[in-house]
Design a protein around this motif. Structure first.
Motif, PDB file in Angstrom:
ATOM      1  N   CYS A 299      87.178  10.734   0.420  1.00 51.47           N
ATOM      2  CA  CYS A 299      86.876  11.693  -0.649  1.00 51.47           C
ATOM      3  C   CYS A 299      85.386  12.029  -0.715  1.00 51.47           C
ATOM      4  CB  CYS A 299      87.334  11.132  -1.991  1.00 51.47           C
ATOM      5  SG  CYS A 299      89.130  10.992  -2.166  1.00 51.47           S
ATOM      6  N   LEU A 300      84.546  11.078  -0.345  1.00 58.45           N
ATOM      7  CA  LEU A 300      83.097  11.269  -0.439  1.00 58.45           C
ATOM      8  C   LEU A 300      82.476  11.799   0.847  1.00 58.45           C
ATOM      9  CD1 LEU A 300      82.140   7.952  -2.306  1.00 58.45           C
ATOM     10  CD2 LEU A 300      82.462  10.227  -3.305  1.00 58.45           C
ATOM     11  N   SER A 301      83.250  11.833   1.920  1.00 56.76           N
ATOM     12  CA  SER A 301      82.697  12.102   3.242  1.00 56.76           C
ATOM     13  C   SER A 301      81.968  13.442   3.344  1.00 56.76           C
ATOM     14  CB  SER A 301      83.817  12.052   4.290  1.00 56.76           C
ATOM     15  OG  SER A 301      83.314  12.304   5.573  1.00 56.76           O
ATOM     16  N   GLY A 302      82.619  14.523   2.877  1.00 51.84           N
ATOM     17  CA  GLY A 302      81.989  15.838   2.978  1.00 51.84           C
ATOM     18  C   GLY A 302      80.712  15.939   2.177  1.00 51.84           C
ATOM     19  N   GLY A 303      80.746  15.439   0.945  1.00 51.94           N
ATOM     20  CA  GLY A 303      79.560  15.473   0.103  1.00 51.94           C
ATOM     21  C   GLY A 303      78.441  14.601   0.633  1.00 51.94           C
ATOM     22  N   LEU A 304      78.806  13.479   1.240  1.00 57.62           N
ATOM     23  CA  LEU A 304      77.798  12.577   1.791  1.00 57.62           C
ATOM     24  C   LEU A 304      77.034  13.238   2.929  1.00 57.62           C
ATOM     25  CD1 LEU A 304      76.577   9.723   1.789  1.00 57.62           C
ATOM     26  CD2 LEU A 304      78.409   9.028   3.362  1.00 57.62           C
TER      27      LEU A 304
ATOM     28  N   PHE B 121      78.577  15.736  23.307  1.00 51.64           N
ATOM     29  CA  PHE B 121      78.633  16.971  24.098  1.00 51.64           C
ATOM     30  C   PHE B 121      79.178  18.164  23.318  1.00 51.64           C
ATOM     31  CE2 PHE B 121      78.729  13.749  27.540  1.00 51.64           C
ATOM     32  CZ  PHE B 121      77.578  14.145  28.195  1.00 51.64           C
ATOM     33  N   VAL B 122      79.609  17.937  22.086  1.00 44.85           N
ATOM     34  CA  VAL B 122      80.045  19.054  21.240  1.00 44.85           C
ATOM     35  C   VAL B 122      78.819  19.826  20.784  1.00 44.85           C
ATOM     36  CG1 VAL B 122      81.148  19.679  19.062  1.00 44.85           C
ATOM     37  CG2 VAL B 122      82.111  17.844  20.464  1.00 44.85           C
ATOM     38  N   LYS B 123      78.917  21.141  20.820  1.00 41.30           N
ATOM     39  CA  LYS B 123      77.809  21.972  20.379  1.00 41.30           C
ATOM     40  C   LYS B 123      77.518  21.705  18.920  1.00 41.30           C
ATOM     41  CE  LYS B 123      76.285  26.806  20.083  1.00 41.30           C
ATOM     42  NZ  LYS B 123      76.656  28.223  20.297  1.00 41.30           N
ATOM     43  N   ASN B 124      76.255  21.473  18.595  1.00 46.61           N
ATOM     44  CA  ASN B 124      75.901  21.143  17.226  1.00 46.61           C
ATOM     45  C   ASN B 124      76.072  22.351  16.308  1.00 46.61           C
ATOM     46  OD1 ASN B 124      75.100  19.410  15.250  1.00 46.61           O
ATOM     47  ND2 ASN B 124      72.917  19.517  15.688  1.00 46.61           N
ATOM     48  N   ASP B 125      76.616  22.112  15.134  1.00 46.18           N
ATOM     49  CA  ASP B 125      76.817  23.176  14.169  1.00 46.18           C
ATOM     50  C   ASP B 125      75.697  23.136  13.132  1.00 46.18           C
ATOM     51  OD1 ASP B 125      78.050  21.464  11.714  1.00 46.18           O
ATOM     52  OD2 ASP B 125      78.750  20.700  13.639  1.00 46.18           O
ATOM     53  N   GLU B 126      75.564  24.233  12.412  1.00 46.37           N
ATOM     54  CA  GLU B 126      74.478  24.356  11.451  1.00 46.37           C
ATOM     55  C   GLU B 126      74.915  23.980  10.037  1.00 46.37           C
ATOM     56  OE1 GLU B 126      72.965  28.271  11.730  1.00 46.37           O
ATOM     57  OE2 GLU B 126      72.236  28.044  13.783  1.00 46.37           O
ATOM     58  N   ARG B 127      76.188  24.136   9.731  1.00 49.28           N
ATOM     59  CA  ARG B 127      76.628  23.875   8.356  1.00 49.28           C
ATOM     60  C   ARG B 127      77.020  22.428   8.181  1.00 49.28           C
ATOM     61  NH1 ARG B 127      79.728  28.879   8.620  1.00 49.28           N
ATOM     62  NH2 ARG B 127      81.622  27.654   8.769  1.00 49.28           N
TER      63      ARG B 127
ATOM     64  N   GLU C 231      82.207  24.489   1.132  1.00 50.78           N
ATOM     65  CA  GLU C 231      82.909  23.518   0.278  1.00 50.78           C
ATOM     66  C   GLU C 231      84.067  22.838   0.997  1.00 50.78           C
ATOM     67  OE1 GLU C 231      82.600  25.448  -4.148  1.00 50.78           O
ATOM     68  OE2 GLU C 231      84.055  26.345  -2.771  1.00 50.78           O
ATOM     69  N   ARG C 232      84.418  23.325   2.167  1.00 52.70           N
ATOM     70  CA  ARG C 232      85.653  22.877   2.804  1.00 52.70           C
ATOM     71  C   ARG C 232      85.614  21.429   3.274  1.00 52.70           C
ATOM     72  NH1 ARG C 232      86.783  28.377   6.275  1.00 52.70           N
ATOM     73  NH2 ARG C 232      87.098  29.719   4.443  1.00 52.70           N
ATOM     74  N   ALA C 233      84.454  20.973   3.719  1.00 49.10           N
ATOM     75  CA  ALA C 233      84.377  19.592   4.191  1.00 49.10           C
ATOM     76  C   ALA C 233      84.688  18.628   3.051  1.00 49.10           C
ATOM     77  CB  ALA C 233      82.995  19.303   4.772  1.00 49.10           C
ATOM     78  N   SER C 234      84.136  18.894   1.876  1.00 52.66           N
ATOM     79  CA  SER C 234      84.409  18.026   0.728  1.00 52.66           C
ATOM     80  C   SER C 234      85.876  18.092   0.331  1.00 52.66           C
ATOM     81  CB  SER C 234      83.534  18.432  -0.462  1.00 52.66           C
ATOM     82  OG  SER C 234      82.164  18.247  -0.162  1.00 52.66           O
ATOM     83  N   ALA C 235      86.450  19.308   0.342  1.00 50.94           N
ATOM     84  CA  ALA C 235      87.858  19.459  -0.019  1.00 50.94           C
ATOM     85  C   ALA C 235      88.773  18.780   1.001  1.00 50.94           C
ATOM     86  CB  ALA C 235      88.206  20.942  -0.138  1.00 50.94           C
TER      87      ALA C 235
ATOM     88  N   VAL D 210      93.254  24.999   1.778  1.00 50.98           N
ATOM     89  CA  VAL D 210      91.828  24.697   1.621  1.00 50.98           C
ATOM     90  C   VAL D 210      90.985  25.857   2.128  1.00 50.98           C
ATOM     91  CG1 VAL D 210      89.935  23.241   2.460  1.00 50.98           C
ATOM     92  CG2 VAL D 210      92.055  22.189   1.651  1.00 50.98           C
ATOM     93  N   ALA D 211      91.340  26.399   3.294  1.00 49.95           N
ATOM     94  CA  ALA D 211      90.573  27.505   3.864  1.00 49.95           C
ATOM     95  C   ALA D 211      90.628  28.747   2.986  1.00 49.95           C
ATOM     96  CB  ALA D 211      91.097  27.833   5.265  1.00 49.95           C
ATOM     97  N   LEU D 212      91.758  28.972   2.322  1.00 48.10           N
ATOM     98  CA  LEU D 212      91.915  30.149   1.482  1.00 48.10           C
ATOM     99  C   LEU D 212      91.306  29.969   0.092  1.00 48.10           C
ATOM    100  CD1 LEU D 212      95.641  30.965   2.347  1.00 48.10           C
ATOM    101  CD2 LEU D 212      93.646  32.317   3.011  1.00 48.10           C
ATOM    102  N   THR D 213      91.181  28.730  -0.353  1.00 44.64           N
ATOM    103  CA  THR D 213      90.768  28.449  -1.734  1.00 44.64           C
ATOM    104  C   THR D 213      89.290  28.115  -1.858  1.00 44.64           C
ATOM    105  OG1 THR D 213      92.999  27.577  -2.124  1.00 44.64           O
ATOM    106  CG2 THR D 213      91.337  27.095  -3.786  1.00 44.64           C
ATOM    107  N   PHE D 214      88.729  27.465  -0.838  1.00 44.01           N
ATOM    108  CA  PHE D 214      87.360  26.988  -0.906  1.00 44.01           C
ATOM    109  C   PHE D 214      86.452  27.761   0.040  1.00 44.01           C
ATOM    110  CE2 PHE D 214      89.874  23.559  -2.574  1.00 44.01           C
ATOM    111  CZ  PHE D 214      89.089  23.001  -3.570  1.00 44.01           C
TER     112      PHE D 214
END
Length: 415
Positions: free
Chosen positions: A285-290, A408-414, A133-137, A125-129
């Protein structure tokens, strides 16, 4: 190659690795519907039958981290193919067992073959997307557990009734042939980069010489593993995810028994779990896109969905009828399979491109430890009190801890 063709190949690759990961769960859980017949033939008691699942899990756990390290250093395509061939062969070989001990050894080897698969899938996934796009994949890949379990539960009993348990193991093992063919056709091998001095003339040689003068970036095989355990954010995610997995696996483990304590039949209890799993497949399957459509970061989406799990835990514990358990169970399943994608994607982001597979597999090891501990903890509570309702208080507490550590996890931007 046209853009449309590249996109098509990308998604065929995703389908292939998802089926490879699903096969590991099919081969693991096919034991459940065949257990009674095998136990009857060999005189195996309940404890020994349970050890067949534990044996698989033991092999699965010990290869998590080695699988991640290999995925980051070697060719995930060929490791996936080798693991799937071995897993299929061992599953089919279960049809030839002549003793309990022989089956135990085969189950351990089957678990070993399966333990490396998740890391290879995450690397592909990391190499292809692209990063966005990785969260959806990964959401599609992480639909594999409920998909594989549902296949095992729905196919195991009818195949056993029609052909017997030995032939059922052979049929399931043969599924690996089709999966290997898809992996060979659609998953691309990692392309080795061309040295800079061969592609950019004098300027490239200057860059290469400057890089050579600096300390080597790769400290060794364990660099990614050390980086994971020295990263506070990874550990916070790991603890949160451990609690999350405690609840999600606990629901699938104990709900049938809980439903029976309320007067439901075993078939009705199984139907609740089946519908829970199907809803989970769709939600994963819908989690990343949601999350992307909601413009939410991985951290914020985790907090929202984990809170939702806590709320659904309360609602489910309040149900007393079969229909109420079934309907709430479907919603519970959908909510419960939304977080996984964002745990794994966050771990890969924190690790950087070089160690995506090591991070994903190490995180999965921490999560799967909950699967090992949960039955013992919950089982002892039930044995001590005789009250199945107490499991929902335990699960509610776990979701609260999961939300807290996610905060307590540092918030990400993506997204």
């Amino acid at each position: 190659m046209s853009t449309d063709m590249k996109t098509s190949n990308k998604y065929m690759s995703l389908a292939a690795i998802t089926l490879a990961f699903s096969f590991t769960f099919l081969s693991r859980y096919i034991w459940s519907p065949l257990m009674a017949d095998v136990s009857g033939e060999f005189g195996i008691n309940a404890t020994q039958a349970g050890l067949y699942m534990s044996a698989f899990f033991a092999g699965y756990l010990v290869t998590q981290i080695p699988g991640g390290i290999m995925a980051d250093r070697y060719q995930p395509k060929y490791i996936l193919i080798a693991c799937t061939i071995l897993g299929g062969a061992m599953t089919a070989l279960m049809s030839r067992i002549t003793s309990y001990e022989m089956g135990l050894v085969i189950r351990v080897i089957t678990g070993i073959s399966s333990g490396c698969v998740m890391a290879q899938c995450s690397k592909v996934v990391a190499l292809t997307f692209a990063p966005q796009e990785r969260a959806s994949a990964m959401g599609v890949v992480l639909a594999s557990p409920p998909f594989g379990i549902t296949l095992a539960q729905s196919l195991g009993a009818p195949l056993n009734q029609a052909f017997g348990w030995r032939t059922t193991f052979v049929i399931v093992g043969a599924v690996a042939v089709g999966v290997v063919a898809l992996l060979a056709l659609f998953v691309k091998p990692v392309e080795k980069s061309v040295p800079a001095e061969k592609t950019a003339g004098a300027a490239g040689r200057a860059v290469a010489q400057t890089a050579a003068a600096k300390p080597q970036a790769q400290a060794g095989m364990l660099e990614g593993l050390v980086g994971f355990f020295t990263n506070k954010q990874q550990l916070l995610l790991g603890i949160s995810g451990f609690m999350f997995m405690f609840v999600s696996v606990g629901f699938a483990t104990w709900t049938n028994k809980y439903a029976q304590s309320l007067g439901c039949t075993p078939v009705q209890g199984g139907m609740i779990i089946t519908c829970y799993s199907i809803a989970g497949i769709i939600a994963s399957c819908l989690s990343g896109g949601l999350a992307k459509k909601m413009h939410m970061s991985h951290r914020n989406f985790l907090m929202l969905t984990l809170t939702g799990m806590g709320v659904m835990t309360i609602f489910f514990s309040m149900q007393r009828s079969y229909m109420g358990l079934l309907l709430v169970g479907i919603i519970y399943g959908a909510v419960s399979y939304l977080p996984s994608t964002h745990y794994t994607t966050s771990a890969m982001m924190l690790a950087g491109e070089r160690f995506t597979a090591t991070a994903a597999s190490t995180q999965n090891l921490l999560f799967q430890m909950a699967s090992l501990i949960m039955p013992i903890v919950v089982g002892r509570v039930i044995d001590a009190t005789g009250n199945y309702s107490l499991i929902w208080y335990i699960f509610l507490g776990c979701t609260a801890i999961a939300v807290l550590f996610s905060f307590f996890v540092k918030n990400d931007e993506r997204p």
